[in-house]
Design an enzyme around this catalytic site. Structure first.
Site, PDB file in Angstrom:
ATOM      1  NE  ARG A   1     -49.984  27.440 -47.316  1.00 47.45           N
ATOM      2  CZ  ARG A   1     -51.183  27.972 -47.349  1.00 47.45           C
ATOM      3  NH1 ARG A   1     -51.486  28.963 -46.549  1.00 47.45           N
ATOM      4  NH2 ARG A   1     -52.076  27.513 -48.184  1.00 47.45           N
TER       5      ARG A   1
ATOM      6  NE  ARG B   1     -51.959  29.953 -43.227  1.00 49.86           N
ATOM      7  CZ  ARG B   1     -52.438  28.737 -43.188  1.00 49.86           C
ATOM      8  NH1 ARG B   1     -51.856  27.810 -42.467  1.00 49.86           N
ATOM      9  NH2 ARG B   1     -53.521  28.440 -43.848  1.00 49.86           N
TER      10      ARG B   1
ATOM     11  NE  ARG C   1     -49.906  40.299 -49.450  1.00 50.89           N
ATOM     12  CZ  ARG C   1     -50.919  39.509 -49.125  1.00 50.89           C
ATOM     13  NH1 ARG C   1     -50.685  38.326 -48.638  1.00 50.89           N
ATOM     14  NH2 ARG C   1     -52.163  39.897 -49.304  1.00 50.89           N
TER      15      ARG C   1
ATOM     16  CG  ASP D   1     -51.819  30.026 -53.500  1.00 49.49           C
ATOM     17  OD1 ASP D   1     -51.746  29.942 -52.267  1.00 49.49           O
ATOM     18  OD2 ASP D   1     -52.707  29.450 -54.165  1.00 49.49           O
TER      19      ASP D   1
ATOM     20  CE1 TYR E   1     -59.103  25.753 -52.757  1.00 51.79           C
ATOM     21  CE2 TYR E   1     -57.264  24.391 -53.455  1.00 51.79           C
ATOM     22  CZ  TYR E   1     -57.954  25.042 -52.459  1.00 51.79           C
ATOM     23  OH  TYR E   1     -57.521  24.983 -51.171  1.00 51.79           O
TER      24      TYR E   1
END
Ligand code: CP3
Length: 362
Positions: free
Chosen positions: A44, A48, A57, A93, A168
């Site tokens: 990561r 972040r 972003r 992702d 998920y």
């Protein structure tokens, strides 16, 4: 489990690699050869905590940002520029290939992946078609742009492992106890196997496209598999992860494969058997203990507690050196955190970790 995945992926031509990569510390450590210094990167690291990430972003949804090659390239390079880490991790992702095959899902800010119609019955398998290279041609384009920019710095491609992707799909979103996932696994093992086999094809295809386009290492994230006991891991999960790792080796046997999960202290021997070159270790098990559990001949990756980046420089420096000393017990060590960079991390603390690792004379 069969490793016979869709033919188009097996036939992908593999891009030539930059000759400078032969000396890259990350690849040398993964191959258990002595690197010039201990390599370091952070899970990561892209996104972040970086202000330059938040800026680019702004106004762009997470999943849209993953499909824009110029933006993916910029975000992937940001931590390499700022920290001088020994590898870039591809900005994407684990749910991107699921979306690419047509699964209705979104990534909600501060929450994570949310699935429109959770997976519950055999009929739901029809809504998860196999991945084909054309569905993710933009991913190959992003990787190509990146490797041209990165030169002798490795690009790590990645995918979610079948179990973590299944969690998920079955839960419909993030879950603390994975109750529905486990209920399906225990009560309908045949449907579970069919689901994991399909997800293994998707995960393997996502990795193969990245490797063919020039990624020089890959990481398989089985983030939530630590929820299982060892015997159930071996029976219900290991074959599909092993199939994914094999698929990468079949395409290009020179590309090191890293295999990571959280709370996997009890599972480490079985993760070693799944076939990766490097096993990622979370912060709960010291690297020398992990090395013994892995049988002594795997390279390891890890494992500083990400919370330590909030501690004083003195404490942080001590813990970094302690991690390096424990890692020296393994035949290869890639320094990393025990899980991802926490969102409020001060980038200067991360830079301090990189500099401390690079200054270490083991
Ligand atoms: O820097 C990097 O590591 C590269 C990019 C990357 C992302 N996700 C970007 C992302 C990687 C390698 C991942 C992997 C991933 N995604 C995992 C495995 C790693 C792990 O942490 O165990 C998992 C479980 C996911 C699923 C996921 N995606 C979650 C749980 C979340 C929400 C939590 C969070 O990090 O905010 C996401 C969203 C996500 N993936 C973001 C980023 C930068 C945040 C989205 C945003 O900025 O709007």
């Amino acid at each position: 489990m069969s490793t016979e995945f869709a033919a188009p992926f097996a036939a992908l031509p593999v891009a030539p690699r930059d000759p400078r990569l032969a000396d890259a510390p990350l690849l040398r450590a993964a191959r258990r050869l002595r690197p010039a210094h201990t390599p370091v990167w952070f899970m990561r690291q892209a996104g972040r905590s970086l202000p330059e990430y938040r800026k680019v972003r702004e106004g762009i949804a997470m999943l849209d940002s993953c499909r824009r090659p110029e933006l993916v390239t910029e975000i992937t390079l940001q931590p390499v520029r700022r920290y001088g880490v020994d590898a870039a991790i591809f900005f994407s992702d684990i749910v991107v290939p699921l979306k690419a095959v047509g699964v209705g899902l979104d990534i909600r800010p501060g929450v994570g992946p949310v699935i429109d119609q959770p997976f519950r019955t055999r009929a739901d398998l029809d809504r998860i078609p196999e991945l084909e290279p054309e569905m993710i041609s933009d991913i190959a384009e992003s990787v190509g742009l990146l490797t041209a920019e990165l030169g002798g710095t490795p690009l790590i491609g990645f995918a979610g492992a079948p179990f973590t992707l299944a969690s998920y799909l079955v839960e419909g979103g993030p879950s603390r106890d994975l109750a529905r996932t486990k209920a399906l696994m225990y009560s309908d093992p045949q449907l579970w196997e069919a689901l994991l086999q399909r997800l293994a094809q998707i995960s393997a295809g996502f990795l193969r496209v990245q490797v063919a386009a020039g990624a020089s290492a890959v990481q398989l994230f089985d983030s939530w598999v630590g929820a299982l006991p060892l015997a159930d891991y071996r029976r219900f999960v290991q074959p599909s992860s092993a199939a994914v790792l094999d698929a990468v080796r079949e395409l290009d046997p020179t590309v090191p494969r890293i295999h990571f999960g959280v709370q996997t202290g009890e599972l480490l021997p079985a993760m070693a058997e799944a076939g990766a070159d490097v096993v990622g270790v979370d912060f709960r098990v010291p690297l020398d203990v992990a090395t013994a559990r892995l049988g002594g001949d795997h390279a390891v990756q890890g494992n500083l507690d990400p919370a330590l980046l909030f501690a004083s420089r003195e404490v942080l420096g001590q813990r970094v050196r302690q991690t390096l000393e424990a890692g020296a017990a393994a035949p290869g060590h890639i320094f990393n955190l025990g899980h991802g960079v926490l969102p409020d991390t001060d980038p200067d603390q991360a830079k301090f970790v990189v500099d401390t690792v690079h200054a270490w004379k083991g």
